[in-house]
Design a protein around this motif. Structure first.
Motif, PDB file in Angstrom:
ATOM      1  N   CYS A 245       0.838  -1.211   0.000  1.00  0.00           N
ATOM      2  CA  CYS A 245       0.000   0.000   0.000  1.00  0.00           C
ATOM      3  C   CYS A 245       0.868   1.255   0.000  1.00  0.00           C
ATOM      4  CB  CYS A 245      -0.943  -0.008   1.191  1.00  0.00           C
ATOM      5  SG  CYS A 245      -0.131  -0.283   2.773  1.00  0.00           S
ATOM      6  N   MET A 246       2.002   1.213   0.710  1.00  0.00           N
ATOM      7  CA  MET A 246       2.878   2.389   0.757  1.00  0.00           C
ATOM      8  C   MET A 246       3.540   2.617  -0.604  1.00  0.00           C
ATOM      9  SD  MET A 246       4.544   1.711   4.491  1.00  0.00           S
ATOM     10  CE  MET A 246       5.823   2.947   4.314  1.00  0.00           C
ATOM     11  N   GLY A 247       3.751   1.526  -1.325  1.00  0.00           N
ATOM     12  CA  GLY A 247       4.391   1.624  -2.643  1.00  0.00           C
ATOM     13  C   GLY A 247       3.423   2.059  -3.736  1.00  0.00           C
ATOM     14  N   MET A 248       2.130   2.206  -3.405  1.00  0.00           N
ATOM     15  CA  MET A 248       1.160   2.582  -4.449  1.00  0.00           C
ATOM     16  C   MET A 248       1.243   4.062  -4.809  1.00  0.00           C
ATOM     17  SD  MET A 248      -2.080   0.315  -3.193  1.00  0.00           S
ATOM     18  CE  MET A 248      -3.029   0.216  -4.691  1.00  0.00           C
TER      19      MET A 248
ATOM     20  N   GLY B 180     -11.959   8.461  -8.652  1.00  0.00           N
ATOM     21  CA  GLY B 180     -11.978   7.053  -9.056  1.00  0.00           C
ATOM     22  C   GLY B 180     -10.697   6.316  -8.717  1.00  0.00           C
ATOM     23  N   GLU B 181      -9.617   7.032  -8.410  1.00  0.00           N
ATOM     24  CA  GLU B 181      -8.367   6.353  -8.078  1.00  0.00           C
ATOM     25  C   GLU B 181      -8.472   5.728  -6.689  1.00  0.00           C
ATOM     26  OE1 GLU B 181      -4.680   8.202 -10.525  1.00  0.00           O
ATOM     27  OE2 GLU B 181      -5.311   9.394  -8.813  1.00  0.00           O
ATOM     28  N   LEU B 182      -7.723   4.647  -6.494  1.00  0.00           N
ATOM     29  CA  LEU B 182      -7.823   3.889  -5.243  1.00  0.00           C
ATOM     30  C   LEU B 182      -6.462   3.640  -4.621  1.00  0.00           C
ATOM     31  CD1 LEU B 182     -10.195   1.039  -6.495  1.00  0.00           C
ATOM     32  CD2 LEU B 182     -10.813   2.740  -4.804  1.00  0.00           C
ATOM     33  N   LEU B 183      -6.448   3.539  -3.300  1.00  0.00           N
ATOM     34  CA  LEU B 183      -5.317   2.981  -2.557  1.00  0.00           C
ATOM     35  C   LEU B 183      -5.905   1.827  -1.760  1.00  0.00           C
ATOM     36  CD1 LEU B 183      -3.755   6.223  -1.013  1.00  0.00           C
ATOM     37  CD2 LEU B 183      -2.734   4.860  -2.838  1.00  0.00           C
TER      38      LEU B 183
ATOM     39  N   MET C  74     -10.974 -11.692  -2.280  1.00  0.00           N
ATOM     40  CA  MET C  74     -10.028 -12.561  -2.971  1.00  0.00           C
ATOM     41  C   MET C  74      -8.635 -11.930  -3.032  1.00  0.00           C
ATOM     42  SD  MET C  74     -12.579 -14.032  -5.888  1.00  0.00           S
ATOM     43  CE  MET C  74     -12.168 -15.756  -5.621  1.00  0.00           C
ATOM     44  N   GLY C  75      -8.282 -11.224  -1.973  1.00  0.00           N
ATOM     45  CA  GLY C  75      -6.944 -10.642  -1.893  1.00  0.00           C
ATOM     46  C   GLY C  75      -6.712  -9.471  -2.825  1.00  0.00           C
ATOM     47  N   THR C  76      -7.783  -8.836  -3.297  1.00  0.00           N
ATOM     48  CA  THR C  76      -7.621  -7.702  -4.203  1.00  0.00           C
ATOM     49  C   THR C  76      -8.817  -6.754  -4.082  1.00  0.00           C
ATOM     50  OG1 THR C  76      -7.008  -7.122  -6.469  1.00  0.00           O
ATOM     51  CG2 THR C  76      -8.741  -8.763  -6.223  1.00  0.00           C
ATOM     52  N   VAL C  77      -8.753  -5.644  -4.803  1.00  0.00           N
ATOM     53  CA  VAL C  77      -9.872  -4.704  -4.817  1.00  0.00           C
ATOM     54  C   VAL C  77     -10.822  -5.098  -5.947  1.00  0.00           C
ATOM     55  CG1 VAL C  77     -10.558  -2.295  -5.065  1.00  0.00           C
ATOM     56  CG2 VAL C  77      -8.378  -2.863  -3.996  1.00  0.00           C
TER      57      VAL C  77
END
Lengths: 129, 332
Positions: A91-94, A101-104, B39-42
């Motif tokens: 998550c830190m590398g994202m 619409g963008e996600l973390l 399932m381990g993802t978004v």
């Protein structure tokens, strides 16, 4: 000189029409410009909203998940994960997100951060990766 | 004030009418967009229709169905079909859904001459790429983890899965997500949704269209913000397998999560393989197989499979694509 001649030939109605068109163009430009950037940061855990804040206010938020704390930073209209107690720190590398619409996501800590706002006009609908 | 420019008035009125109609968007179409960690993802589902409340309910049902499939096929859940199957020495009875996935997986395994392999559970545990402490195992460890594996190691009799080697650990990581996406689309369709997309970590299935073809960007394997190409597609599934998804580096070498069953090490012929198919389950399994086989044999596999197209980026960064995709691809 040609401009002067043109202005002389214009009636008041012509001038009004030109003004209306210019105002319309400026409004369209303003709205399209605003659409490219998100407005809010929303964080969810297990489908429940646990945090929401405007994207244009600098702040740091500590969000607690099953593995511990994940720290979310909002600075200069961009959101990113500063630190997380998850094992791989993917998550830190994202990096930073700022557009609607963008996600973390921190999958192990069950945290999903989404940028909300008017949808951005993009060259594609979705990305396969 | 005299009306000396009637044509301008007409143009202005037409423009006003056009913009007003656009703004009102008079067809009353609502769009629901929701994301969940599964399932381990978004997983992101977007559905459009007339009734927002019904859309919302149907999207929830689609997510619930994906969660149910995860419960059947996740190796990390002790009561899942997959966990029970791996622990059982000779095989066990599984749900019809798991049997369906294994059946299709065995077909892809046969078509790809074993490049797609559902018996690599022990090998994946050995490398630990998705864990906190991945490592490069010794050749002896790899040999031992591969013993008894391969497409001959599993057989299906109705909903009973037979294992030919007690040590075989089943891993449906290269196919279960695609199946869950298909189930979500089926639920959306049953709920009357005509336009939707289900995107599980970049594995996508599309339902209907938006009055124009879908435009699906394919991520560049070495530039996270760049695209290799954009595909112009109708109602279909698109799945990409890439060496950039999950990996670790040791002594300057990148070790990723897509293993070549012949060597027990990460497959090295491709950077990414994208498959376009009617179902996400087929696209999912074939994208893994094509990735392992590389641009030459992988492309042949895709060309030989009916109603399947694809694009493979080789280890040298050059892309090849099936003949059916030509004319439906835009390069950046």
């Amino acid at each position: 000189m040609a401009v002067k001649a043109l202005l002389r030939r214009m009636t008041p109605l012509d001038r009004a029409i030109v003004l209306i068109l210019l105002a319309g163009a400026a409004t369209t430009f303003f709205y399209l410009g605003a659409g490219a950037r998100g407005q809010r940061v929303v964080a969810e855990q297990n489908g429940r909203i646990v945090f929401a804040a405007p994207l244009d206010e600098n702040r740091t938020a500590s969000l607690t998940g099953p593995l511990g704390e994940t720290v979310l930073s909002i600075r200069d209209g961009r959101a990113r994960i500063l630190s997380s107690s998850c094992p791989l720190k993917i998550c830190m590398g994202m990096g930073e997100v700022s557009r609607a619409g963008e996600l973390l996501a921190c999958v192990p800590n069950g945290l999903l951060v989404r940028i909300e706002g008017p949808p951005e006009k993009r060259s594609h609908d979705l990305i396969s990766y | 004030m005299r009306f000396t420019r009637p044509i301008i008035i007409v143009v202005l009125l037409i423009a006003l009418a056009f913009f007003s109609l656009q703004r009102l968007a008079g067809d009353g179409t609502e769009t629901v967009r929701r994301s969940r960690l599964l399932m381990g993802t978004v997983v992101e589902i977007e559905a459009s229709g007339k009734d927002a409340e019904r859309l919302d309910r149907t999207v929830t049902e689609a997510f619930n169905e994906m969660e149910r499939i995860e419960g059947l096929m996740s190796p990390r859940r002790p009561d899942s079909d997959v966990a029970r199957l791996s622990l059982s020495p000779a095989g066990t009875e599984v749900s019809p859904e798991t049997a369906e996935v294994i059946d299709l997986g065995l077909d892809v395994s046969a078509a790809s001459d074993g490049a797609f392999d559902m018996t690599l559970g022990r090998l994946k545990d050995l490398w630990g790429i998705e864990t906190e402490s991945p490592r490069v195992p010794s050749p002896t460890e790899i040999r031992e983890a591969l013993a008894g594996c391969g497409r001959q190691a599993l057989r299906l009799e109705g909903t009973r899965v037979i294992k030919t080697d007690p040590k075989v650990a089943v891993d449906l990581g290269g196919i279960a997500k695609g199946y869950a996406i298909d189930r979500a689309i089926a639920v959306l369709r049953q709920g009357g949704v005509e336009i939707a997309s289900v995107n599980a970590g970049g594995d996508i299935r599309l339902l209907g269209d938006k009055g124009r073809p879908w435009r699906i960007g394919i991520r560049h394997p070495r530039d996270p913000d760049g695209l290799t190409a954009t595909l112009i597609l109708g109602e279909t599934a698109v799945v990409t397998s890439g060496d950039y998804e999950r990996f670790f580096e040791a002594d300057g070498v990148r070790y990723h999560h897509l293993f070549d069953p012949r060597t027990g090490t990460p497959a090295s012929l491709s950077r990414s393989a994208t498959v376009v198919a009617k179902t996400a389950v087929q696209a999912d399994a074939l994208s893994t197989a094509a990735f392992v086989l590389g641009p030459e044999a992988g492309l042949k596999l895709l060309e030989d499979t009916p109603e399947v197209e694809g694009l493979i980026v080789g280890a040298d960064g050059a892309a090849v694509l099936t003949t059916g995709l030509k004319g439906r691809v835009e390069w950046p």
